[in-house]
Design an enzyme around this catalytic site. Sequence first.
Site, PDB file in Angstrom:
ATOM      1  N   GLN A  65     -10.258   0.447   1.651  1.00  0.00           N
ATOM      2  CA  GLN A  65     -11.088   0.918   0.633  1.00  0.00           C
ATOM      3  C   GLN A  65     -12.504   1.323   0.805  1.00  0.00           C
ATOM      4  O   GLN A  65     -13.085   2.452   0.505  1.00  0.00           O
ATOM      5  CB  GLN A  65     -10.975  -0.177  -0.404  1.00  0.00           C
ATOM      6  CG  GLN A  65     -11.111   0.519  -1.686  1.00  0.00           C
ATOM      7  CD  GLN A  65      -9.999   0.956  -2.393  1.00  0.00           C
ATOM      8  OE1 GLN A  65      -9.062   0.418  -2.279  1.00  0.00           O
ATOM      9  NE2 GLN A  65     -10.022   2.161  -3.182  1.00  0.00           N
ATOM     10  N   LYS A  75     -12.060   5.060   2.445  1.00  0.00           N
ATOM     11  CA  LYS A  75     -11.329   5.948   1.369  1.00  0.00           C
ATOM     12  C   LYS A  75     -12.379   6.162   0.569  1.00  0.00           C
ATOM     13  O   LYS A  75     -12.554   7.421   0.167  1.00  0.00           O
ATOM     14  CB  LYS A  75     -10.333   5.211   0.722  1.00  0.00           C
ATOM     15  CG  LYS A  75      -9.597   5.944  -0.292  1.00  0.00           C
ATOM     16  CD  LYS A  75      -8.388   4.968  -1.033  1.00  0.00           C
ATOM     17  CE  LYS A  75      -7.637   4.298  -0.216  1.00  0.00           C
ATOM     18  NZ  LYS A  75      -6.478   3.803  -1.014  1.00  0.00           N
ATOM     19  N   LYS A 117     -11.448  -5.078  -3.249  1.00  0.00           N
ATOM     20  CA  LYS A 117      -9.895  -5.328  -3.575  1.00  0.00           C
ATOM     21  C   LYS A 117      -9.788  -6.959  -3.967  1.00  0.00           C
ATOM     22  O   LYS A 117     -10.520  -7.666  -3.863  1.00  0.00           O
ATOM     23  CB  LYS A 117      -9.037  -5.175  -2.349  1.00  0.00           C
ATOM     24  CG  LYS A 117      -7.516  -4.717  -2.842  1.00  0.00           C
ATOM     25  CD  LYS A 117      -7.480  -3.299  -3.178  1.00  0.00           C
ATOM     26  CE  LYS A 117      -6.161  -2.691  -3.785  1.00  0.00           C
ATOM     27  NZ  LYS A 117      -6.014  -1.289  -3.996  1.00  0.00           N
ATOM     28  N   GLY A 155      -6.419  -0.566 -11.270  1.00  0.00           N
ATOM     29  CA  GLY A 155      -5.094  -1.111 -11.116  1.00  0.00           C
ATOM     30  C   GLY A 155      -4.804  -0.963  -9.849  1.00  0.00           C
ATOM     31  O   GLY A 155      -5.516  -0.473  -8.769  1.00  0.00           O
ATOM     32  N   ASP A 156      -3.389  -1.444  -9.320  1.00  0.00           N
ATOM     33  CA  ASP A 156      -2.822  -1.226  -8.133  1.00  0.00           C
ATOM     34  C   ASP A 156      -1.361  -1.917  -8.447  1.00  0.00           C
ATOM     35  O   ASP A 156      -0.925  -1.806  -9.386  1.00  0.00           O
ATOM     36  CB  ASP A 156      -3.294  -2.317  -6.962  1.00  0.00           C
ATOM     37  CG  ASP A 156      -2.822  -1.846  -5.707  1.00  0.00           C
ATOM     38  OD1 ASP A 156      -3.351  -0.722  -5.091  1.00  0.00           O
ATOM     39  OD2 ASP A 156      -2.258  -2.444  -4.978  1.00  0.00           O
ATOM     40  N   THR A 207      -3.501   9.526  -8.390  1.00  0.00           N
ATOM     41  CA  THR A 207      -3.094   9.315  -6.997  1.00  0.00           C
ATOM     42  C   THR A 207      -1.994  10.055  -6.740  1.00  0.00           C
ATOM     43  O   THR A 207      -1.882  10.799  -5.713  1.00  0.00           O
ATOM     44  CB  THR A 207      -2.831   7.888  -7.094  1.00  0.00           C
ATOM     45  OG1 THR A 207      -4.058   7.025  -7.492  1.00  0.00           O
ATOM     46  CG2 THR A 207      -2.729   7.379  -5.552  1.00  0.00           C
ATOM     47  N   SER A 248     -11.079   7.741 -10.597  1.00  0.00           N
ATOM     48  CA  SER A 248     -11.672   6.296 -11.189  1.00  0.00           C
ATOM     49  C   SER A 248     -13.268   6.174 -11.329  1.00  0.00           C
ATOM     50  O   SER A 248     -13.903   5.867 -12.148  1.00  0.00           O
ATOM     51  CB  SER A 248     -11.410   5.065 -10.387  1.00  0.00           C
ATOM     52  OG  SER A 248     -10.227   4.521 -10.831  1.00  0.00           O
TER      53      SER A 248
HETATM   54  P1  NDP Z   1       3.641  -0.012  -8.954  1.00  0.00           P
HETATM   55  O1  NDP Z   1       3.461  -1.318  -9.349  1.00  0.00           O
HETATM   56  O2  NDP Z   1       3.136   1.060 -10.189  1.00  0.00           O
HETATM   57  O3  NDP Z   1       4.781   0.468  -7.961  1.00  0.00           O
HETATM   58  C1  NDP Z   1       5.061   0.032  -6.824  1.00  0.00           C
HETATM   59  C2  NDP Z   1       6.339   0.449  -6.407  1.00  0.00           C
HETATM   60  O4  NDP Z   1       6.730   0.190  -5.199  1.00  0.00           O
HETATM   61  C3  NDP Z   1       7.537   0.148  -7.341  1.00  0.00           C
HETATM   62  O5  NDP Z   1       8.357   1.067  -7.415  1.00  0.00           O
HETATM   63  C4  NDP Z   1       7.819  -1.190  -6.491  1.00  0.00           C
HETATM   64  O6  NDP Z   1       9.283  -1.760  -6.824  1.00  0.00           O
HETATM   65  C5  NDP Z   1       7.855  -0.724  -5.200  1.00  0.00           C
HETATM   66  N1  NDP Z   1       7.367  -1.815  -4.364  1.00  0.00           N
HETATM   67  C6  NDP Z   1       6.327  -2.642  -4.507  1.00  0.00           C
HETATM   68  N2  NDP Z   1       6.415  -3.685  -3.461  1.00  0.00           N
HETATM   69  C7  NDP Z   1       7.432  -3.533  -2.763  1.00  0.00           C
HETATM   70  C8  NDP Z   1       8.145  -4.106  -1.561  1.00  0.00           C
HETATM   71  N3  NDP Z   1       7.630  -5.100  -1.078  1.00  0.00           N
HETATM   72  N4  NDP Z   1       9.436  -3.577  -1.470  1.00  0.00           N
HETATM   73  C9  NDP Z   1       9.905  -2.482  -1.588  1.00  0.00           C
HETATM   74  N5  NDP Z   1       9.297  -1.695  -2.643  1.00  0.00           N
HETATM   75  C10 NDP Z   1       8.075  -2.326  -3.236  1.00  0.00           C
HETATM   76  O7  NDP Z   1       2.152   0.483  -7.918  1.00  0.00           O
HETATM   77  P2  NDP Z   1       1.529   1.716  -7.676  1.00  0.00           P
HETATM   78  O8  NDP Z   1       2.426   2.911  -7.787  1.00  0.00           O
HETATM   79  O9  NDP Z   1       0.153   1.710  -8.261  1.00  0.00           O
HETATM   80  O10 NDP Z   1       1.019   1.452  -6.139  1.00  0.00           O
HETATM   81  C11 NDP Z   1       1.941   1.987  -4.921  1.00  0.00           C
HETATM   82  C12 NDP Z   1       1.181   1.922  -3.804  1.00  0.00           C
HETATM   83  O11 NDP Z   1       0.256   2.935  -3.880  1.00  0.00           O
HETATM   84  C13 NDP Z   1       0.587   0.634  -3.224  1.00  0.00           C
HETATM   85  O12 NDP Z   1       0.541   0.738  -1.852  1.00  0.00           O
HETATM   86  C14 NDP Z   1      -0.748   0.896  -3.750  1.00  0.00           C
HETATM   87  O13 NDP Z   1      -1.912   0.084  -3.053  1.00  0.00           O
HETATM   88  C15 NDP Z   1      -1.066   2.322  -3.618  1.00  0.00           C
HETATM   89  N6  NDP Z   1      -1.968   2.933  -4.270  1.00  0.00           N
HETATM   90  C16 NDP Z   1      -2.254   3.020  -5.525  1.00  0.00           C
HETATM   91  C17 NDP Z   1      -3.144   3.539  -6.193  1.00  0.00           C
HETATM   92  C18 NDP Z   1      -3.022   3.622  -7.819  1.00  0.00           C
HETATM   93  O14 NDP Z   1      -4.070   4.359  -8.268  1.00  0.00           O
HETATM   94  N7  NDP Z   1      -2.397   3.091  -8.471  1.00  0.00           N
HETATM   95  C19 NDP Z   1      -4.427   4.125  -5.635  1.00  0.00           C
HETATM   96  C20 NDP Z   1      -4.092   4.381  -4.207  1.00  0.00           C
HETATM   97  C21 NDP Z   1      -3.165   3.619  -3.544  1.00  0.00           C
HETATM   98  P3  NDP Z   1       9.557  -2.879  -7.806  1.00  0.00           P
HETATM   99  O15 NDP Z   1       9.241  -2.273  -9.326  1.00  0.00           O
HETATM  100  O16 NDP Z   1      10.970  -3.140  -7.721  1.00  0.00           O
HETATM  101  O17 NDP Z   1       8.708  -3.957  -7.618  1.00  0.00           O
END
Ligand code: NDP
Length: 450
Positions: free
Chosen positions: A110, A113, A125, A164-165, A208, A382
């Site tokens: 982070q 980034k 984080k 969020g994350d 994102t 953000s």
């Molecule tokens: P969400 O919780 O909205 O979605 C996560 C998705 O990934 C879900 O479909 C989830 O499936 C799947 N997932 C999570 N863990 C696993 C795992 N161990 N194996 C397989 N599938 C998995 O999170 P985000 O969309 O916000 O985040 C997704 C990625 O993007 C992360 O790496 C996050 O750090 C990164 N990110 C997010 C940002 C944001 O603004 N939100 C900014 C920058 C990066 P299920 O629902 O079944 O768990």
Amino acid sequence: MTYTSKVLEDLRVRHSHQPEFLQAVEEVLNTLQPLMDKEPKYEKNKILERIVEPERIIQFRVEWIDDKGEIQVNRGYRIQYNSAIGPYKGGLRLHPTVNEGVLRFLGFEQIFKNSLTGTAIGGAKGGSDFDPKGKSETEIMRFCQAFMVQLYRYIGPTIDVPAGDIGVGGREIGYLYGAYKRLTTRYEGILTGKDLNFGGSLARKEATGYGVVYFAAEMLKDRGDSLEGKICAVSGSGNVATYCVEKLYQEGAKPVTISDSRGSIYDPNGINLEVMKQVKEVERASLTRYKELVPEAVYVPVADYPEGKHYVWTVPVDAAFPCATQNEVNLEDARTLLANGCKCVAEGANMPSSIDAINAFLASGIAYGPAKAANAGGVATSQLEMEQNAGMTSWTFEEVDAKLHQIMRNIYRNAAATAEEFGQPGNLVLGANICGFRKVADAMIAQGVI
Ligand code: NDP
């Protein structure tokens, strides 16, 4: 032994139990030696030894009562990694895999980034090993309130602004915000990703996913190509994946896959975005529900797929967008993508590719956009939310989206120019790392040993 390998060696001994953290540091340090050779001031000021060390790690007990009246205990964390260029900023993750090592990797990434966005935000984080799956609405609320009872004393609009994350979306941010306000009696821009009714920014939810696609479009434009007509694989089906799919359609591409932790969907007609949003944002269901609503789609459960291989990356595509989680693209996946003719990979998730997968992408010469550059649109927006909160104003969707688009263009150009400067044109891993690092390191030197 070089300066970077000396620091890495030392960390490998001290953090052997934190593989994700070591992987993230290795990825960055492996690209910094050319800069260290050119600018001895960084070694003289021991910047690497200082930058790998968080300024502060806060760990706390989170206790709450479930719907059956049972006491539950979770671990909560906030890692305030680096504040050289601005207040700490970074998301909160709620997932059973959360531990100090995972948050160190995310917090470390982070820093660079946030620097790349060109805005004044430091790196942080946080999160908890709490598993939101299967919890009721009131359990989620009670957990968020208990988490904030601990966290509120360490954050503030000019101190640390979480977002969020994974597992933390608009609903959780709302509960966290409510708890903060009740504890402090202050109404201030303390979290980002808030609802529009209390200080949220238009286009933050989309940022994102949109940003990743803007970044991919920039990489392709430089190669005389575009996303128009491209068949794309997307993984994940959460916040980032959903708005990546939406923007891909707007750019004339066709996303054909999505996934969750239980399985993957391949929809040869193109992912039905309306159904995806209904299943994931409204019903919060598994992707088997997508299959029920779109019977012609293929559903492949994780259990059916050989260990170590991910179904979504076996579908022949022109471009791939990993948007789920860390280490979801290994060397074998990378080789499969390349063998099937994939020409572009842009990372929405944090550290989705293993180091050998990254090396395979770089060696192949395809357009490869590493996470800390390609997914920086979320944190950049953000920061735009913080700006609107500080000015007690709100901008239109178009204004925020235009700023986001410009930020993504700038990140691409700066990373690409830095790669050129160091004699490795097209290597955006090196370009992004050096470009992000330099600004933070110079700020640390200017601020002295503190
Ligand atoms: P969400 O919780 O909205 O979605 C996560 C998705 O990934 C879900 O479909 C989830 O499936 C799947 N997932 C999570 N863990 C696993 C795992 N161990 N194996 C397989 N599938 C998995 O999170 P985000 O969309 O916000 O985040 C997704 C990625 O993007 C992360 O790496 C996050 O750090 C990164 N990110 C997010 C940002 C944001 O603004 N939100 C900014 C920058 C990066 P299920 O629902 O079944 O768990």
